[in-house]
Enzyme design. Structure first.
Site, PDB file in Angstrom:
ATOM      1  CB  SER A 166      22.401   9.035 -16.323  1.00 50.72           C
ATOM      2  OG  SER A 166      21.795   9.577 -15.965  1.00 50.72           O
ATOM      3  CE1 TYR A 202      23.951   8.860 -13.659  1.00 49.07           C
ATOM      4  CE2 TYR A 202      24.837   6.809 -12.173  1.00 49.07           C
ATOM      5  CZ  TYR A 202      24.207   7.794 -13.166  1.00 49.07           C
ATOM      6  OH  TYR A 202      23.681   6.901 -13.704  1.00 49.07           O
ATOM      7  CE  LYS A 237      25.343   5.042 -15.686  1.00 49.98           C
ATOM      8  NZ  LYS A 237      25.133   3.336 -16.114  1.00 49.98           N
TER       9      LYS A 237
HETATM   10  C1  WQD Z   1      15.106  16.187  -8.839  1.00 50.69           C
HETATM   11  C2  WQD Z   1      14.891  16.964  -8.343  1.00 50.69           C
HETATM   12  C3  WQD Z   1      16.603  17.981  -6.835  1.00 50.69           C
HETATM   13  C4  WQD Z   1      14.987  15.990  -3.384  1.00 50.69           C
HETATM   14  C5  WQD Z   1      19.788  12.776 -10.448  1.00 50.69           C
HETATM   15  C6  WQD Z   1      20.838  11.897 -11.681  1.00 50.69           C
HETATM   16  C7  WQD Z   1      20.199  11.894 -12.608  1.00 50.69           C
HETATM   17  C8  WQD Z   1      19.536  10.540 -12.817  1.00 50.69           C
HETATM   18  C9  WQD Z   1      18.159  10.546 -11.423  1.00 50.69           C
HETATM   19  C10 WQD Z   1      20.650   8.225 -12.379  1.00 50.69           C
HETATM   20  C11 WQD Z   1      16.154  18.244  -8.115  1.00 50.69           C
HETATM   21  C12 WQD Z   1      14.849  18.194  -6.503  1.00 50.69           C
HETATM   22  C13 WQD Z   1      14.991  16.164  -5.177  1.00 50.69           C
HETATM   23  C14 WQD Z   1      14.513  16.404  -1.934  1.00 50.69           C
HETATM   24  C15 WQD Z   1      14.152  18.157  -3.985  1.00 50.69           C
HETATM   25  N1  WQD Z   1      20.022   8.897 -11.629  1.00 50.69           N
HETATM   26  N2  WQD Z   1      14.835  17.163  -4.953  1.00 50.69           N
HETATM   27  N3  WQD Z   1      13.947  17.901  -2.972  1.00 50.69           N
HETATM   28  O1  WQD Z   1      18.942  14.829  -9.468  1.00 50.69           O
HETATM   29  O2  WQD Z   1      17.402  14.861 -11.407  1.00 50.69           O
HETATM   30  O3  WQD Z   1      19.156  12.889 -11.792  1.00 50.69           O
HETATM   31  O4  WQD Z   1      18.437  11.698 -10.239  1.00 50.69           O
HETATM   32  O5  WQD Z   1      20.798   8.354 -13.794  1.00 50.69           O
HETATM   33  O6  WQD Z   1      20.842  10.930 -13.219  1.00 50.69           O
HETATM   34  O7  WQD Z   1      21.124  12.922 -12.246  1.00 50.69           O
HETATM   35  O8  WQD Z   1      17.208  13.863  -9.433  1.00 50.69           O
HETATM   36  O9  WQD Z   1      15.394  13.293  -7.393  1.00 50.69           O
HETATM   37  O10 WQD Z   1      17.679  13.828  -6.845  1.00 50.69           O
HETATM   38  O11 WQD Z   1      16.413  15.113  -8.142  1.00 50.69           O
HETATM   39  O12 WQD Z   1      13.975  19.567  -4.083  1.00 50.69           O
HETATM   40  O13 WQD Z   1      14.107  15.857  -1.510  1.00 50.69           O
HETATM   41  O14 WQD Z   1      14.094  17.312  -7.033  1.00 50.69           O
HETATM   42  O15 WQD Z   1      17.098  19.242  -6.808  1.00 50.69           O
HETATM   43  O16 WQD Z   1      15.893  19.476  -9.208  1.00 50.69           O
HETATM   44  P1  WQD Z   1      18.131  14.373 -10.118  1.00 50.69           P
HETATM   45  P2  WQD Z   1      16.698  13.421  -7.933  1.00 50.69           P
END
Ligand code: WQD
Length: 326
Positions: free
Chosen positions: A117, A141, A145
């Protein structure tokens, strides 16, 4: 070749099973169904229900199906949950992998594709993340990985197992509505959920050092991600002793606000977002350089953001028909 796909009843796993099958590979799914859905497994693909912590069942499965390659996707993947339950994550993601690698080694399996990841990078302060960017995970997490990559690499070097660790960036979309992600743990489904409730989508912070102040991510269509696994599997099959670590992304950054604007436009919901405080641990920008995957695998993403949002929405509306407008 027969490939064991651990986690093959999951959102990403189900896409990998189909892509491998379409590429002419025989597959067997191994899944504990803790989050996977048995109906996602095609009728002609054997499903073994079990944990990667069960070394005996793994040994029987590898021998019984004459497995020659493994694609290991089974893992716990919620960043927030990993902060609350680190030992659960280390047991499932690291000890589970160790038990699997022991069984793989004993069975003489030759190829191993590992689901890693972008979380291994933590909060990289670079325009484009390459595989040489320092890995400083900021969540248990992400740590599991990175530790997983170490186990995979060390086993490959000790035994000649051909290995590929694929660092997924932000996965979205679906190859068909029935294969859509049913979890609501990432931006796209979380925005869908708010729109379905006629509530404003949430933006976790708009004071980042990015063009519009919201976080920038590299979104990759799950169908493209699945094809990357096929390409990696074939590359390992073709040359024993490989040791690949590859970013799987598109190399294009899209901000949270841009994603919400596109989702509003596509779904016809047109709900301005509500901006709230930053979410701890969120890096401002995580965008892949995917050059090495192109060079080593001849793989490049084909789907764009519109494909991801359109296909994800079709899957969402299938389970939440009230979300459709008009
Ligand atoms: C994306 C962006 C949030 C929801 C994680 C893991 C990564 C991978 C993908 C497994 C961020 C913002 C989110 C909302 C928002 N998973 N957001 N409002 O955190 O980039 O990555 O998931 O491998 O390893 O770290 O993904 O989709 O949670 O967030 O503003 O209602 O959207 O703050 O900036 P992230 P995410």
């Amino acid at each position: 070749m027969t490939w064991l796909i651990t986690g093959g009843a999951g959102y990403i796993g189900a896409h990998v099973v189909r892509a491998m099958t379409d590429a002419g590979e025989r597959t067997v799914v191994y899944d504990d169904l803790s989050t996977g859905i048995a109906d996602r497994v095609p009728a002609d693909v054997p499903l073994v229900t079990g944990s990667t912590l069960d070394g005996e069942l793994l040994a029987r499965t590898l021998a019984g199906h004459a497995v020659t390659g493994v694609v290991h996707l089974a893992a716990k993947k919620q960043v927030g949950e990993s902060v609350e339950r680190p030992l659960h994550y280390y047991r499932e993601n690291v000890e589970g992998l160790r038990v699997l690698l022991e069984a793989v080694t004993a069975a003489g399996v030759r190829s191993f594709v590992f689901s890693s990841s972008a979380a291994v990078y933590g909060m990289p302060d670079v325009e484009l993340v390459t595989e040489e960017t320092p890995c400083v995970p900021v969540s248990p997490y992400g740590e599991t990985k990175l530790a997983g990559e170490w186990l995979v690499r060390a086993t490959g070097r000790a035994t000649g197992l051909s290995t590929a660790s694929l660092r997924y960036f932000n996965v979205a979309g679906a190859a068909s509505p029935v294969l859509a992600d049913t979890g609501v743990f990432n931006l796209v489904p979380m925005v869908f959920e708010k729109l379905t409730e006629d509530a404003p989508p949430r933006v976790f912070g708009d004071d980042y050092a990015t063009p519009d102040g919201t976080c920038v991510r590299d979104y990759i269509h799950v169908a493209d991600l699945a094809e990357a696994h096929v390409a990696a599997a074939h590359a390992l099959q073709a040359s024993p002793g490989r040791d690949l670590t590859l970013n799987i992304g598109r190399g294009e950054g899209v901000s949270v606000r841009e994603m919400i604007d596109r989702i509003n436009a596509l779904t016809g919901h047109d709900r301005p977002p509500a901006v709230g405080p930053r979410r701890p641990g969120d890096p401002a920008r995580v965008v892949a350089s995917a050059d090495r995957a192109a060079a080593e695998l001849g793989w490049k993403a084909k789907h764009d953001i519109q494909d991801m949002i359109t296909s994800a929405w079709a899957g969402w509306v299938r389970l939440h028909p009230e979300a459709a407008r008009g």
